[in-house]
Design a protein around this motif. Structure first.
Motif, PDB file in Angstrom:
ATOM      1  N   VAL A  87      -5.761  -2.878   4.896  1.00 13.54           N
ATOM      2  CA  VAL A  87      -5.841  -3.511   5.925  1.00 13.54           C
ATOM      3  C   VAL A  87      -4.650  -3.986   6.829  1.00 13.54           C
ATOM      4  O   VAL A  87      -4.691  -4.306   8.005  1.00 13.54           O
ATOM      5  CB  VAL A  87      -6.843  -4.729   6.144  1.00 13.54           C
ATOM      6  CG1 VAL A  87      -8.274  -4.215   5.552  1.00 13.54           C
ATOM      7  CG2 VAL A  87      -6.341  -5.707   4.884  1.00 13.54           C
ATOM      8  N   ASP A  88      -3.437  -4.174   5.880  1.00 14.80           N
ATOM      9  CA  ASP A  88      -2.159  -4.559   6.510  1.00 14.80           C
ATOM     10  C   ASP A  88      -1.336  -4.285   5.525  1.00 14.80           C
ATOM     11  O   ASP A  88      -1.390  -3.692   4.472  1.00 14.80           O
ATOM     12  CB  ASP A  88      -2.208  -5.908   6.877  1.00 14.80           C
ATOM     13  CG  ASP A  88      -2.683  -6.997   5.718  1.00 14.80           C
ATOM     14  OD1 ASP A  88      -2.520  -6.455   4.591  1.00 14.80           O
ATOM     15  OD2 ASP A  88      -2.955  -8.180   5.964  1.00 14.80           O
ATOM     16  N   ALA A  89       0.236  -4.630   5.821  1.00 18.62           N
ATOM     17  CA  ALA A  89       1.262  -4.286   5.046  1.00 18.62           C
ATOM     18  C   ALA A  89       0.972  -4.871   3.622  1.00 18.62           C
ATOM     19  O   ALA A  89       1.393  -4.252   2.714  1.00 18.62           O
ATOM     20  CB  ALA A  89       2.537  -4.678   5.711  1.00 18.62           C
ATOM     21  N   ASP A  90       0.487  -6.028   3.751  1.00 18.09           N
ATOM     22  CA  ASP A  90       0.304  -6.814   2.330  1.00 18.09           C
ATOM     23  C   ASP A  90      -0.558  -6.136   1.223  1.00 18.09           C
ATOM     24  O   ASP A  90      -0.447  -6.143   0.168  1.00 18.09           O
ATOM     25  CB  ASP A  90      -0.082  -8.290   2.692  1.00 18.09           C
ATOM     26  CG  ASP A  90       0.951  -9.034   3.073  1.00 18.09           C
ATOM     27  OD1 ASP A  90       1.921  -9.036   2.757  1.00 18.09           O
ATOM     28  OD2 ASP A  90       0.427  -9.949   3.924  1.00 18.09           O
ATOM     29  N   SER A  91      -1.346  -5.362   2.120  1.00 19.70           N
ATOM     30  CA  SER A  91      -2.552  -4.572   1.032  1.00 19.70           C
ATOM     31  C   SER A  91      -1.708  -3.493   0.576  1.00 19.70           C
ATOM     32  O   SER A  91      -2.522  -2.683  -0.082  1.00 19.70           O
ATOM     33  CB  SER A  91      -3.877  -4.479   1.697  1.00 19.70           C
ATOM     34  OG  SER A  91      -3.632  -3.624   2.932  1.00 19.70           O
TER      35      SER A  91
END
Length: 170
Positions: free
Chosen positions: A102-106
């Motif tokens: 869903v985003d860079a952290d994932s």
């Protein structure tokens, strides 16, 4: 008195900005700098080259300018910047078999294909994404994805992917 010639490097094959490599390419950047050169009388030696090589060329004094070069904190002490001339989004592309992104952290824990020297490398590292598979160009990145070398990639925009995908399908 200003320079009579500029050595201007820009990204290779980043449609619609540049399509091709070396001195033989077309696109918006070629058109802009040919027009600027005609109006100012200053010759611009344009080279479309891979990001990492372009950065090294400027640092070594073999090139004067890199076009379409994103600002990053890591680059700030090394390069001078002008105001941006365009907003360019850099989305993530991932295989339909991969879920939960869903985003860079994932992206932590995944191998992510990137172009060596691209600003996204620094951005992904800020999000603790460390398993980066670096490729010399957009073309090699997309080609490797088509062969299944990686399932996630970060790159300029969908138009770049479409351009390279058409070339792979030929």
């Amino acid at each position: 008195i200003g320079p009579s010639r500029l050595r201007w490097w820009l990204p290779a094959t980043t449609p619609p900005y540049s399509i091709g490599s070396g001195e033989v390419f077309q696109g918006i950047l070629r058109d802009n700098w040919d027009l600027w050169s005609a109006r100012t009388g200053i010759k611009v030696n344009l080279q479309a080259i891979d990001w990492a090589k372009a950065q090294q060329a400027v640092l070594e004094g073999r090139a004067d300018v890199i076009d379409m070069f994103f600002f990053t904190a890591q680059r700030a002490p090394l390069y001078d910047y002008t105001k941006p001339f365009a907003r360019i989004e850099t989305p993530l592309f991932f295989h339909n078999s991969v879920s939960g992104i869903v985003d860079a952290d994932s992206l932590q824990g995944f191998a992510v294909g990137v172009v060596d020297g691209d600003a996204c490398v620094e951005e992904l590292q800020k999000h603790n994404v460390v398993n980066l598979k670096k490729y010399s160009s957009s073309e090699t990145l997309v080609g490797a994805a088509a062969l299944g070398d990686h399932r996630i990639r970060h790159r300029l925009a969908l138009r770049v992917q479409r351009h390279h995908q058409r070339r792979l399908e030929r």
